[in-house]
Structures are given as structure tokens and as C-alpha cells.
Design an enzyme around this catalytic site. Structure first.
Site, mmCIF file in Angstrom:
data_model
loop_
_atom_site.group_PDB
_atom_site.id
_atom_site.type_symbol
_atom_site.label_atom_id
_atom_site.label_comp_id
_atom_site.label_asym_id
_atom_site.label_seq_id
_atom_site.Cartn_x
_atom_site.Cartn_y
_atom_site.Cartn_z
ATOM 1 N N HIS A 1 0.813 -0.729 0.120
ATOM 2 C CA HIS A 1 -0.030 -0.264 -0.284
ATOM 3 C C HIS A 1 1.525 1.448 0.634
ATOM 4 C CE1 HIS A 1 -4.639 0.802 0.119
ATOM 5 N NE2 HIS A 1 -4.080 1.908 0.506
ATOM 6 N N ASP B 1 9.569 -9.812 -27.509
ATOM 7 C CA ASP B 1 9.493 -11.195 -27.622
ATOM 8 C C ASP B 1 10.359 -11.495 -29.131
ATOM 9 O OD1 ASP B 1 8.783 -12.593 -25.491
ATOM 10 O OD2 ASP B 1 6.646 -12.723 -26.109
ATOM 11 N N GLU C 1 5.739 -10.358 -33.807
ATOM 12 C CA GLU C 1 6.321 -10.464 -32.405
ATOM 13 C C GLU C 1 7.003 -12.160 -32.812
ATOM 14 O OE1 GLU C 1 4.883 -10.638 -28.502
ATOM 15 O OE2 GLU C 1 2.730 -11.911 -29.310
ATOM 16 N N CYS D 1 4.865 -2.151 -29.564
ATOM 17 C CA CYS D 1 3.480 -1.589 -27.802
ATOM 18 C C CYS D 1 5.116 -1.916 -27.372
ATOM 19 C CB CYS D 1 2.386 -2.369 -27.981
ATOM 20 S SG CYS D 1 2.933 -4.045 -28.465
#
Lengths: 542, 85
Positions: A188, A453, A429, A500
Site C-alpha cells: 500500500h 519477444d 512478435e 508496444c
């Protein structure tokens, strides 16, 4: 000068006075009391005061860190009002004629033990909540001043660990950095530090020596290093780093709301990558124009059995709605390789990275795939959802996927479930996908290049293998040539191509990507404004 | 007496917060309300008791409501379960 180190959970540099935060080690003494009524009333008054404090904390947290993080204080109030808890305390005061603080401490131990003994990690964690509310009562009863109110100037807090109620209690402008000896990246405290935007270092090897109090300390939230009584040279270096940091923050803030366009007028879509619906706040705060990669694995990894269509639908819908019409590209499940889940009952594989994973599971166990697709299409009605498929190596796979998608759409139409048109894309990928990207481009609406990848498969290097560090080159020309080829083939078929993977956030390559004609970059939320800065400074015509 | 069974669909089960909200809702009624799982029955107006049941997704709980306002309590609590859990 003394140097300590820990692991960083949030970057930034802080220079200031050190403050050792000790929990009130409320050593509660057992006292015999005569006046039961008076002691009971003492407890009741303390309870009222504690409730008031918690309400105050709740309101403060609501303002500082948002509702989701503030909720804990609402729950603490409810716990404090629990009748079993109160009855236990009342009973002890009355029957054993003991002082209120001792009755609270005893009850606290009993209830905490009950939670600690439960067979559920979440419930076991609630033992800390019981102790937190009990400590509060005892502090009020013993009238011990919270050490939090002591400091007047901003400080760097060093503590064993911090409870959420403690973290929030600090005045935001009095808090320069948090250093704890324990804690995890998902605790937290770590989450709050990120939300509060202050450097935080956990698992630090610094002792809680009272002698350190008030001494000058420098926290480097980037490296996790802590310098106590820094020498002149260190101070100089770190002051410069701090100045850079502040200047950059300032600059980045100015970039919010600005277009992602180069000096010569080339536009690029700057999106963010997320791993679960809670990250959306970060995406919006950093002003990304959409979500370029929403990894759906969290739904499967956090679950003990296959997530239902309803559960998935809720999660996708929430993200689509929160993004309010901005594009949300969701990647279908990428389980297998390093991300495994028991209930998938995957066999041990000699070479999992090249094994039964991602789309290969989906095309084999089609019911799993269809459940996800139905949830995605249903959610499409609530925003602008696009779907992309991982680990593609052939055109045939894409055709099979499209056939299944058509089946799902037909089922939904038959049930009169509304859905919108959804853009379908594939991850590029694998080297195979690169080589047939001209063919793939005719089948889909977009490409998203997964460089992590792709690099691993192209260079035949496992990035986790530390021995191979010398051979690994993230900027290997083979990768850059592949990206260029994919973009060219995408544009040849009139579709767009983005990146990405981690390479997308590599600022030293942003200009190269722009020149290649990459249409979209999807990066972690924290990188969005940094990439925007480079885009706006680049002139691709030069 | 009114009674009903409910199977939890919320992936997180009855966590602290829904338990607290449920207690608040149950507290609005004068009726005696209990919640039971696997034979263990607790007072539905006490948060620690409910949490101690450790109710997870797909568990079925039984609610028993007895008192003058049991009709109203039944309607309200059933709606609460459907909406929140």
C-alpha cells in the site's frame, strides 16, 4: 558520509532532514481498576475520538489519493464499531476489572489471531487492520502524542514499515521521501508513494538509529541509494540531479494537452500500456491518447479458475468507459511461457517460450477464446475497443481467428446483444510474422510490434540469462530492419503499424521510428510525456 | 421468519468493504439477522463476524431474518446481495 541502499519503487530525488519514524510501541500495562463505569466511559470516549480521527483521515485521503485508497479508513471505522470487538473490551473491563487500554490490547491480539489463522491471504492481511485500529485507541487512551505531529519542516521519513493510515497522515508538503526497511513493490505504501509522486525506497539497509534524526539525507529514488551526511561532492552531484528532475517535471507538465506532432507536422498516436483496470488513472494523468496494449492476463492470473464472461466483460467495460471514447486495444490472453496458471493444466515443456502459449491455446481450446471474445464484443458497446492477437506466425491462424470472431458476432446478434465494429489487429512478435507481414496486412486493421519477444526470437537470446548480456543488443540492426519492413508492408496495404514493446519507449530511437513512419507508440504511462517531448522536438525532414 | 440463499458472484468474495456496507444495511432493521456458511452462523450486524466466515466467490450463504420488519429487511438485503456481491 554513510551510504545505504534499497530497491526503488518510485523515482525522483529528495534532499532534506531525516526523520526516524517509530511506531508508538504502546507497551500497555495491566492495571486493576475499581470504578468499572468510569473505565468503560474512558473507552467510549476514546472510541468516539478514534472514529473522528478516522473520518478526518478518510476525508484527507479522499482528497490526496482518491476514493479507492481512502476506502481503508471507512473500513477501519466499521471495524471500530463492530459489536463483537466492543463487547469483548467491555466484558474484560467489567469482569476482570482491568484498565481500558489493556482490554483493547488483549482484544486486539485475539481478533488479529483469528484473522491470521484464516486460510485466505487477504483475510490474513486483515490482522494488520485490527492492530491498526487498536493502536489508535491505545494511543488516545494513553494520551501519547503521535510522533507525526512533531516535525515542522519537510522531512525524509525512515521507518521499519508504514501502515496505510500512517502514510496518509503525513502532510503531503511535509513529506520529501519515504524509506522503509521492509515493504514490497506492491504494498500500500509503495502505491501511495507513486500516487503522491514522491521518491520511495523499500527494503533499505538503513538502521533506525535515533542518532540519525535531524541529519541531512539524500534519497535517490532512481537508484535506491540513500546518503546520510553527504559529503560535498555527493551533495553537488545530487543537487544537480534534483534540479534536472524538477526541471523535467515542470517541462513535462507543460506538455499535457499538447499534440503529438513533429516540427514538420507528422502526427503520431501516443498510447499507453496497462496491465489492469486500475492503471487507467495513470494513463489519463499522463495524458496518453489511448491504450495501445491492455494485457488481459491479469484476469487469468488473479483468478483460481477460468474467469467468467461476466467478470471479463465488467473489467473491459470499466476500462472502455473510463477512457471515455479513446481507443483501448485489448490483447487476448497471453498465458504460457513465463506466465502460467494452474487451472490451465499446461504440461511441462522443455522450451516454454516456443511452446503451447497465447493464440496457440486459444485456437486449440476454443471455448476459452470464445468466452473472452464474447466479453470483448459486449464491452465494445461502451467505448472504442480494438482487439489484438498475440504470437501470430501465419496467415492461416489469422483466418481461423476471424472465422471464430464471426461465429461469436453471429451468436451475439442472435441474442440481440448490442456490439460495435471492432478493429482487429495482430502482434508482430515472431520473425515469421515479420516475413509474411505483407500477407497479414491484407487480413487485419493494424499491426502492433511486440519488440520484447521479437528481439528474443530474432537474436535467439533469452533476456533473463545474465551470461548473455554481452551478446544482447537491443538496437540490433536486424530488429530495426524488421520494424521498417513491417511498417512498409502495413502502409502498402493501407493499415497502420505501432510498437508496444519496450523499444517503443526507448527515447534514443523515437526519431528513428518517426522517420520509418511508425504510426503509433504505446509506452508505460510514466513515459508518455517524455516521448511526447522528443516527438515535438523532432524534424523528420532533416 | 424469512430466509434466502445466495451464491456469491463477486470475484473477491465478501471482502472487508462489502462486509462493512452489508453491516450498515442490516443495521437499518430491527429484525434479528444472521448469515451462515457451511453451518457456521454469525450475526449479520457485526463486520468481524461476517469476515470470519471467509466467504469466497461461488460460496453459498444463507440469510435468516426474524422480526417485525422482516419483509422490508428481506427485500433490501436481497437487493443488496444482487447488486454488490
Amino acid at each position: 558520509m554513510l551510504k545505504f541502499s534499497g530497491s526503488s519503487v518510485f523515482g525522483g530525488v529528495a534532499i532534506g532532514k531525516l526523520f526516524i519514524f517509530q511506531k508508538n510501541e504502546n507497551k500497555v500495562e495491566r492495571r486493576h481498576i475499581e470504578d468499572v463505569e468510569k473505565e468503560t466511559e474512558r473507552f467510549e470516549k476514546a472510541k468516539e475520538k478514534a472514529l473522528e480521527q478516522l473520518q478526518g483521515l478518510y476525508e484527507k485521503a479522499l482528497k490526496d489519493v482518491g476514493e479507492a485508497n481512502a476506502m481503508i479508513f471507512e473500513v477501519h471505522q466499521m471495524m471500530l464499531e463492530d459489536l463483537d470487538y466492543q463487547d469483548s473490551i467491555h466484558y474484560m473491563i467489567k469482569e476482570q476489572q482491568i484498565n481500558a487500554e489493556f482490554a483493547v490490547a488483549q482484544t486486539s491480539d485475539n481478533f488479529a489471531e483469528m484473522f491470521a489463522a484464516m486460510d485466505d491471504a487477504y483475510m490474513q492481511g486483515r490482522a494488520a487492520d485490527v492492530r491498526d485500529i487498536s493502536e489508535r485507541l491505545i494511543s488516545i487512551l494513553t494520551d501519547s502524542q503521535s510522533s507525526l505531529d512533531v516535525f515542522q519542516e519537510p522531512v525524509v521519513i525512515v521507518a521499519e514499515d508504514l501502515a496505510p493510515s500512517e502514510t496518509v497522515q503525513f502532510e503531503k508538503d511535509k513529506l520529501l521521501a519515504i524509506v522503509t526497511r521492509q515493504g514490497s513493490a506492491n504494498s500500500h505504501t509503495a502505491i501511495l508513494a507513486r500516487t503522491m509522486d514522491i521518491p520511495a525506497v523499500i527494503q533499505a539497509d538503513i538502521g533506525l538509529d535515533p542518532e540519525y534524526n535531524g541529519k541531512t539525507v539524500i534519497v535517490d529514488g532512481f537508484t535506491g541509494d540513500i546518503y546520510l551526511d553527504p559529503d560535498e561532492e555527493t551533495s553537488k552531484v545530487m543537487e544537480a540531479k534534483l534540479a534536472d528532475c524538477l526541471a523535467e517535471k515542470e517541462l513535462l507538465q507543460q506538455l499535457k494537452g499538447k499534440e503529438d506532432v513533429t516540427l514538420d507536422g507528422k502526427h503520431l498516436k501516443l498510447y499507453a500500456n496497462i496491465g489492469n483496470p486500475g492503471d487507467v488513472a495513470n494513463v489519463l494523468r499522463n495524458d496518453a491518447r489511448g491504450i495501445g496494449l491492455f494485457r488481459s492476463e491479469f484476469l487469468y492470473l488473479e483468478s483460481e479458475d477460468f474467469p467468467t464472461e461476466e467478470e471479463q466483460f465488467k473489467a473491459y467495460k470499466a476500462v472502455a468507459e473510463n477512457m471515455a471514447g479513446k481507443k483501448v486495444i485489448i490483447r487476448t490472453l497471453d498465458i504460457g511461457a513465463d506466465k502460467t496458471v494452474d487451472y490451465f493444466k499446461l504440461d511441462e515443456e522443455e522450451n516454454p517460450a516456443m511452446g503451447y502459449r497465447a493464440i496457440r491455446i486459444c485456437l486449440t481450446q476454443q471455448e476459452i477464446f470464445k468466452t473472452q471474445l464474447r466479453a470483448l464484443y459486449r464491452a465494445s458497446n461502451y467505448g472504442q475497443i480494438a482487439i489484438m492477437f498475440p504470437m501470430i506466425i501465419s496467415v492461416e491462424e489469422v483466418r481461423k481467428i476471424k472465422k471464430i470472431v464471426e461465429e461469436v458476432k453471429a451468436e451475439l446478434t442472435e441474442l440481440a446483444v448490442p456490439f460495435k465494429d471492432v478493429e482487429l489487429g495482430v502482434m508482430i512478435e515472431t520473425p515469421a510474422a515479420v516475413m509474411v507481414s505483407d500477407e497479414l496486412a491484407k487480413e487485419v486493421d493494424f499491426f502492433s510490434i511486440g519488440t520484447n519477444d521479437l528481439t528474443q526470437y530474432t537474436l535467439a537470446i533469452d533476456r533473463q540469462n545474465a551470461k548473455l548480456g554481452d551478446f544482447y543488443n537491443a538496437h540490433h540492426p536486424a530488429i530495426l530492419k524488421m520494424i521498417e519492413m513491417v511498417v512498409k508492408n502495413a502502409h502498402g496495404a493501407g493499415i497502420w503499424a505501432g510498437i508496444c514493446g519496450e523499444l517503443g519507449a526507448d527515447l534514443s530511437l523515437t526519431e528513428t521510428f518517426l522517420k520509418m513512419g511508425v504510426d503509433e507508440l504505446s509506452v508505460s504511462p510514466a513515459m508518455v510525456l517524455r516521448v511526447r517531448k522528443i516527438i515535438r522536438e523532432t524534424d523528420t525532414s532533416k | 421468519m424469512k430466509t434466502f440463499d445466495y451464491t456469491i458472484t463477486d470475484p473477491e468474495g465478501i471482502h472487508a468493504r462489502p462486509a462493512g456496507l452489508f453491516v450498515k444495511e442490516a443495521g437499518k432493521f430491527a429484525s434479528k439477522i444472521t448469515i451462515a456458511k457451511d453451518g457456521k452462523e454469525v450475526d449479520a450486524k457485526r463486520i468481524f463476524g461476517i469476515m470470519s466466515l471467509g466467504v469466497k466467490k461461488d460460496n453459498t450463504v444463507t440469510l435468516n431474518i426474524e422480526g417485525d420488519d422482516e419483509e422490508e429487511a428481506f427485500t433490501a438485503l436481497e437487493a443488496f446481495f444482487k447488486e454488490n456481491l
